[in-house]
Design a protein around this motif. Structure first.
Motif, short mmCIF file in Angstrom:
data_model
loop_
_atom_site.label_atom_id
_atom_site.label_comp_id
_atom_site.label_asym_id
_atom_site.label_seq_id
_atom_site.Cartn_x
_atom_site.Cartn_y
_atom_site.Cartn_z
N ILE A 198 22.24 9.95 -23.51
CA ILE A 198 22.05 10.18 -21.98
C ILE A 198 22.99 9.19 -21.50
O ILE A 198 23.87 9.15 -20.68
CB ILE A 198 20.65 9.51 -21.60
N ALA A 199 22.88 7.69 -22.14
CA ALA A 199 24.01 6.83 -21.82
C ALA A 199 25.52 7.19 -21.90
O ALA A 199 26.40 6.92 -21.15
CB ALA A 199 23.67 5.39 -22.29
N TYR A 222 31.74 9.42 -16.23
CA TYR A 222 32.65 8.72 -15.55
C TYR A 222 34.22 8.67 -15.86
O TYR A 222 35.16 8.73 -15.07
CB TYR A 222 32.04 7.25 -15.66
N LYS A 223 34.54 8.76 -17.28
CA LYS A 223 35.86 8.70 -17.77
C LYS A 223 36.44 9.85 -17.47
O LYS A 223 37.80 9.76 -17.18
CB LYS A 223 36.00 8.25 -19.31
N ARG A 224 35.89 11.01 -17.48
CA ARG A 224 36.73 12.33 -17.11
C ARG A 224 36.80 12.52 -15.82
O ARG A 224 38.00 12.92 -15.44
CB ARG A 224 35.93 13.44 -17.83
N LYS A 225 36.01 12.40 -14.85
CA LYS A 225 35.92 12.77 -13.60
C LYS A 225 35.85 11.49 -12.73
O LYS A 225 36.19 11.55 -11.38
CB LYS A 225 34.84 13.90 -13.16
N GLY A 226 35.76 10.38 -13.14
CA GLY A 226 35.69 9.07 -12.02
C GLY A 226 34.23 9.30 -11.69
O GLY A 226 34.47 8.48 -10.51
N SER A 227 33.26 9.89 -11.78
CA SER A 227 32.18 9.69 -11.23
C SER A 227 31.16 8.80 -11.55
O SER A 227 30.51 8.30 -12.53
CB SER A 227 31.45 11.15 -11.70
N VAL A 228 31.14 7.77 -10.47
CA VAL A 228 30.57 6.44 -10.77
C VAL A 228 28.77 6.78 -10.70
O VAL A 228 28.09 6.41 -11.29
CB VAL A 228 30.88 5.58 -9.53
N MET A 229 28.37 7.99 -9.94
CA MET A 229 27.17 8.44 -9.86
C MET A 229 26.62 8.74 -11.46
O MET A 229 25.60 8.65 -11.73
CB MET A 229 26.83 9.39 -8.81
N SER A 230 27.45 9.46 -12.13
CA SER A 230 27.40 9.94 -13.35
C SER A 230 27.21 8.83 -14.33
O SER A 230 26.06 8.60 -15.21
CB SER A 230 28.37 10.88 -13.75
N LEU A 231 27.82 7.86 -14.15
CA LEU A 231 27.90 6.69 -14.98
C LEU A 231 26.43 6.00 -14.70
O LEU A 231 25.57 5.47 -15.46
CB LEU A 231 28.81 5.59 -14.65
N MET A 232 26.09 5.66 -13.37
CA MET A 232 24.73 4.90 -13.05
C MET A 232 23.64 5.71 -13.41
O MET A 232 22.77 4.98 -14.04
CB MET A 232 24.94 4.57 -11.49
N ALA A 233 23.71 6.82 -13.35
CA ALA A 233 22.60 7.87 -13.81
C ALA A 233 22.38 7.87 -15.08
O ALA A 233 21.15 7.66 -15.76
CB ALA A 233 22.69 9.24 -13.21
N LEU A 242 23.33 5.43 -17.13
CA LEU A 242 22.86 4.17 -17.63
C LEU A 242 21.28 3.91 -17.23
O LEU A 242 20.57 3.35 -18.12
CB LEU A 242 23.87 3.04 -16.90
N VAL A 243 21.06 4.20 -15.84
CA VAL A 243 19.53 3.96 -15.59
C VAL A 243 18.62 5.00 -16.37
O VAL A 243 17.67 4.51 -16.97
CB VAL A 243 19.43 4.57 -14.05
N PHE A 244 18.67 6.34 -16.63
CA PHE A 244 17.88 7.05 -17.32
C PHE A 244 18.08 6.94 -18.80
O PHE A 244 16.87 7.09 -19.51
CB PHE A 244 18.19 8.60 -17.02
N GLY A 245 19.11 6.44 -19.35
CA GLY A 245 19.09 5.98 -20.71
C GLY A 245 18.53 4.98 -20.94
O GLY A 245 17.85 4.78 -22.08
N TRP A 246 18.52 3.88 -19.98
CA TRP A 246 17.54 2.57 -20.39
C TRP A 246 16.15 3.01 -20.33
O TRP A 246 15.53 2.37 -21.17
CB TRP A 246 17.97 1.68 -18.85
N PHE A 247 15.65 4.00 -19.28
CA PHE A 247 14.31 4.59 -19.14
C PHE A 247 13.78 4.81 -20.64
O PHE A 247 12.73 4.66 -21.04
CB PHE A 247 13.94 5.27 -18.09
N ALA A 248 14.88 5.82 -20.92
CA ALA A 248 14.44 6.75 -22.36
C ALA A 248 14.34 5.58 -23.43
O ALA A 248 13.39 5.59 -24.21
CB ALA A 248 15.35 7.57 -22.69
N ALA A 249 15.31 4.53 -23.53
CA ALA A 249 15.36 3.44 -24.61
C ALA A 249 14.06 2.57 -24.34
O ALA A 249 13.43 2.27 -25.38
CB ALA A 249 16.46 2.62 -24.54
#
Length: 58
Positions: free
Chosen positions: A14-15, A22-33, A35-42
């Motif tokens: 997920i992370a 983020y790297k492909r499209k520059g989507s900060v929202m994708s990066l934040m989502a 990281l946040v949901f990856g943290w919840f899963a971890a």
């Protein structure tokens, strides 16, 4: 006590997916989502790891 490799792998996927978005499209929202949901899963995988297993007889 066995490590929940599937849970931690899922959290990493997920992370990493958020980072790739983020790297492909520059989507900060994708990066934040990611990281946040990856943290919840971890965190869920960690809690599964640390919760003691009890044997129940019904």
């Amino acid at each position: 006590m066995a490590v929940d490799w599937i849970g931690f792998g899922y959290a990493a996927a997920i992370a990493i997916g958020g980072f790739i978005g983020y790297k492909r499209k520059g989507s900060v929202m994708s990066l934040m989502a990611g990281l946040v949901f990856g943290w919840f899963a971890a965190y869920g995988a960690y809690n599964t790891l640390m919760t003691p297993k009890t044997s129940r007889s019904y």
